[in-house]
Scaffold this motif. Structure first.
Motif, PDB file in Angstrom:
ATOM      1  N   LYS A 140     -55.937  29.308  -1.879  1.00 41.47           N
ATOM      2  CA  LYS A 140     -57.084  28.599  -1.303  1.00 41.47           C
ATOM      3  C   LYS A 140     -56.802  28.274   0.149  1.00 41.47           C
ATOM      4  O   LYS A 140     -55.756  27.698   0.479  1.00 41.47           O
ATOM      5  CB  LYS A 140     -57.353  27.301  -2.072  1.00 41.47           C
ATOM      6  N   PHE A 141     -57.753  28.620   1.016  1.00 38.15           N
ATOM      7  CA  PHE A 141     -57.704  28.248   2.425  1.00 38.15           C
ATOM      8  C   PHE A 141     -58.822  27.225   2.630  1.00 38.15           C
ATOM      9  O   PHE A 141     -60.002  27.543   2.433  1.00 38.15           O
ATOM     10  CB  PHE A 141     -57.920  29.476   3.319  1.00 38.15           C
ATOM     11  N   ILE A 193     -67.547  33.277   8.359  1.00 31.60           N
ATOM     12  CA  ILE A 193     -66.241  33.499   7.744  1.00 31.60           C
ATOM     13  C   ILE A 193     -66.252  34.780   6.911  1.00 31.60           C
ATOM     14  O   ILE A 193     -65.341  35.610   7.005  1.00 31.60           O
ATOM     15  CB  ILE A 193     -65.859  32.290   6.865  1.00 31.60           C
ATOM     16  N   ALA A 194     -67.289  34.934   6.097  1.00 33.87           N
ATOM     17  CA  ALA A 194     -67.401  36.127   5.245  1.00 33.87           C
ATOM     18  C   ALA A 194     -67.446  37.387   6.085  1.00 33.87           C
ATOM     19  O   ALA A 194     -66.796  38.402   5.755  1.00 33.87           O
ATOM     20  CB  ALA A 194     -68.652  36.028   4.374  1.00 33.87           C
ATOM     21  N   ASP A 195     -68.195  37.343   7.189  1.00 45.12           N
ATOM     22  CA  ASP A 195     -68.318  38.517   8.068  1.00 45.12           C
ATOM     23  C   ASP A 195     -66.981  38.834   8.738  1.00 45.12           C
ATOM     24  O   ASP A 195     -66.588  40.000   8.854  1.00 45.12           O
ATOM     25  CB  ASP A 195     -69.401  38.252   9.115  1.00 45.12           C
ATOM     26  N   ASP A 227     -64.207  34.067  -2.548  1.00 42.86           N
ATOM     27  CA  ASP A 227     -65.390  33.226  -2.709  1.00 42.86           C
ATOM     28  C   ASP A 227     -65.323  32.113  -1.674  1.00 42.86           C
ATOM     29  O   ASP A 227     -64.218  31.664  -1.313  1.00 42.86           O
ATOM     30  CB  ASP A 227     -65.447  32.584  -4.105  1.00 42.86           C
ATOM     31  N   ILE A 228     -66.475  31.636  -1.218  1.00 51.14           N
ATOM     32  CA  ILE A 228     -66.522  30.496  -0.311  1.00 51.14           C
ATOM     33  C   ILE A 228     -67.411  29.431  -0.937  1.00 51.14           C
ATOM     34  O   ILE A 228     -68.575  29.689  -1.247  1.00 51.14           O
ATOM     35  CB  ILE A 228     -67.067  30.881   1.083  1.00 51.14           C
ATOM     36  N   GLN A 232     -61.582  30.768  -1.452  1.00 53.82           N
ATOM     37  CA  GLN A 232     -60.720  31.150  -2.574  1.00 53.82           C
ATOM     38  C   GLN A 232     -60.461  32.650  -2.500  1.00 53.82           C
ATOM     39  O   GLN A 232     -61.373  33.464  -2.661  1.00 53.82           O
ATOM     40  CB  GLN A 232     -61.382  30.797  -3.903  1.00 53.82           C
ATOM     41  N   VAL A 233     -59.218  33.026  -2.216  1.00 55.78           N
ATOM     42  CA  VAL A 233     -58.831  34.439  -2.117  1.00 55.78           C
ATOM     43  C   VAL A 233     -58.174  34.859  -3.423  1.00 55.78           C
ATOM     44  O   VAL A 233     -57.280  34.169  -3.930  1.00 55.78           O
ATOM     45  CB  VAL A 233     -57.867  34.662  -0.940  1.00 55.78           C
TER      46      VAL A 233
END
Length: 469
Positions: A42-43, A69-71, A84-85, A99-100
């Protein structure tokens, strides 16, 4: 454990947080890549270095931030990272959690930096550039290839070596092991044109001089004064036998009187000691130029194995019985000849042995790219100075498996414990080996110096630290 509790425990192999997202994307993308190459993680955005929940400013458009962030992750990472964000409110602060998930297409890397320079892994609480051995292991992992089953070209397969392995394995298995079984176990490959594998070379003791077990007895509780020292090379099974005998030679014995029978009993369960050494031999990284080290101190038996936990495995999962095999051929061979009972049950079985024996289980921890076990000696607890026993010197993700309620070990206590073992250490060494960030390490050291607990030697780049005696 709740997210709030995770954050309070500090950054770890699977957790990192920032007060805000750095403008330079590469400064946080490397952590995303490192999580994907390991056990995931988790970041979190909205938590400062003091673990205070400051949250994301209200004027920030949360949806726009998520999209950005997703991009960025999609554009900068190769292959595509799965994540997931989400947003969560803790202590009235709005946090953003990335969440990676652990990936199957390793190695993951920063596209602009390239595969060699842009691949990162997680060691303790830091993200570091993967060295060539780690990079090779990541490549093999995605192809489901294991280092120990690859050809070892520097060794010819001879009748003498095959006969030795068959004889040794047969005695251990208490049944006949044939040369055909060496092939079935993939110790030898290539059919009629027989080729040695790395496992074959390791088991014969002909792989590399670092594929050995170093044993030492130190006076006191620190790695300073040798009382005895042995380096065991040669066949791996013999190394394990000799290391095991070395440890038993320095353990205390108690005599229990049962009627007219006097039973001698070691202070620690011998079978657990043997299992720990076997576990180190099976799971160590044989590509690293380091050896297994087994050290006996007044207060503990310490076993250090090169290589962090393999693949996506976490320490919590390993202790609960999950397995991730780094050396499949060696593990399969040891199971075949009865040295191990089954994959993944080793740590749980060791803990069970300790409970049955009436002693505290060992402490398991990851320290950078090394797995360490501390097995504390009951005899020292009864007669020694308990204050000299350190609970943990690992990174923030270290898990201690002990009985009863004990307070969590703080970062400053970990630094003090490390300095007791490694006096005159530089701040960079402390940060690296304990998995802390250099800036935070210097802050803690400054506080310890002000408190009078730690003293400094030298200045600037030559400054070192020691515990005040």
């Amino acid at each position: 454990m709740t997210l709030q509790e995770e954050i309070k425990n500090g950054e770890s192999r699977t957790l990192e947080y920032k007060a805000e997202l750095p403008e330079d994307s590469s400064k946080w993308i490397k952590t995303i890549v490192a999580f994907a190459n390991g056990a995931g993680g988790k970041f979190i955005v909205g938590v400062n270095n003091k673990r205070e929940f400051i949250g994301i400013p209200k004027e920030v458009d949360l949806f726009e931030l998520k999209d950005g962030i997703a991009d960025t992750i999609a554009q900068m990472c190769e292959p595509q990272v799965v994540f997931d964000i989400t947003a969560e409110i803790i202590e009235n602060a709005q946090l953003l959690i990335i969440q990676v998930y652990p990936g199957n297409a390793t190695p993951y890397y920063i596209k602009s930096q390239g595969l060699t320079d842009g691949t990162y892994i997680r060691l303790g609480a830091t993200s570091r550039k993967a060295d060539w051995t780690t990079l090779e292991e990541l490549k093999n992992r995605s192809r489901h290839i294991f280092y120990d089953e690859l050809p070892f070209q520097n060794l010819s397969v001879t009748e003498e070596d095959k006969k030795y392995l068959c004889k040794d394995f047969s005695e251990r298995a208490k049944r006949g092991i044939t040369q055909k079984e060496l092939e079935n176990l993939h110790l030898i490959i290539g059919g009629t044109k027989q080729t040695a594998t790395n496992a074959y070379a390791i088991l014969l003791g002909k792989h590399d001089y670092t594929s050995r077990i170093q044993c030492a007895r130190f006076r006191g509780t620190e790695r300073i004064e040798f009382m005895d020292k042995k380096d065991y090379e040669g066949p791996l099974c013999e190394q394990i036998d000799l290391a095991y005998k070395f440890v038993l030679n320095y353990l205390s014995m108690a005599i229990q009187i049962n009627g007219i029978v006097h039973d001698e009993k070691y202070e620690l369960p011998p079978q657990a000691i043997r299992e720990l050494i076997i576990n180190a031999a099976v799971h160590r990284n044989y590509q690293m130029s380091s050896s297994i080290q087994v050290a006996v101190y007044d207060d503990r038996v310490e076993i250090s194995s090169p290589g962090s936990l393999y693949g996506t495995l976490t320490l919590e999962e390993a202790l609960s019985g999950r397995s991730s095999i780094r050396n499949r051929t060696i593990a399969r061979t040891f199971e075949k000849i009865g040295i191990v009972e089954g994959w993944g049950s080793g740590l749980k079985r060791i803990i069970g042995m300790c409970e049955a024996y009436g002693v505290e289980p060992p402490q398991f921890m990851e320290i950078g790219d090394m797995l360490r076990v501390n097995f504390y000696r009951p005899s020292y607890k009864k007669t020694g100075d308990k204050s000299a026993i350190t609970a943990s010197i690992g990174d923030k993700s270290a898990i201690t498996t002990t009985t009863g309620d004990k307070p969590a070990v703080t970062e400053k206590e970990k630094i003090i414990a490390y300095l007791r073992l490694h006096p005159n250490a530089k701040s960079s060494e402390i940060a690296s080996l304990l998995g802390l960030k250099i800036s935070r390490t210097k802050d803690y050291l400054s506080e310890l110096v002000e408190e009078g607990t730690v003293i400094t030697h030298g200045a600037n780049r030559n400054r070192t630290y020691s515990v005040q005696v």
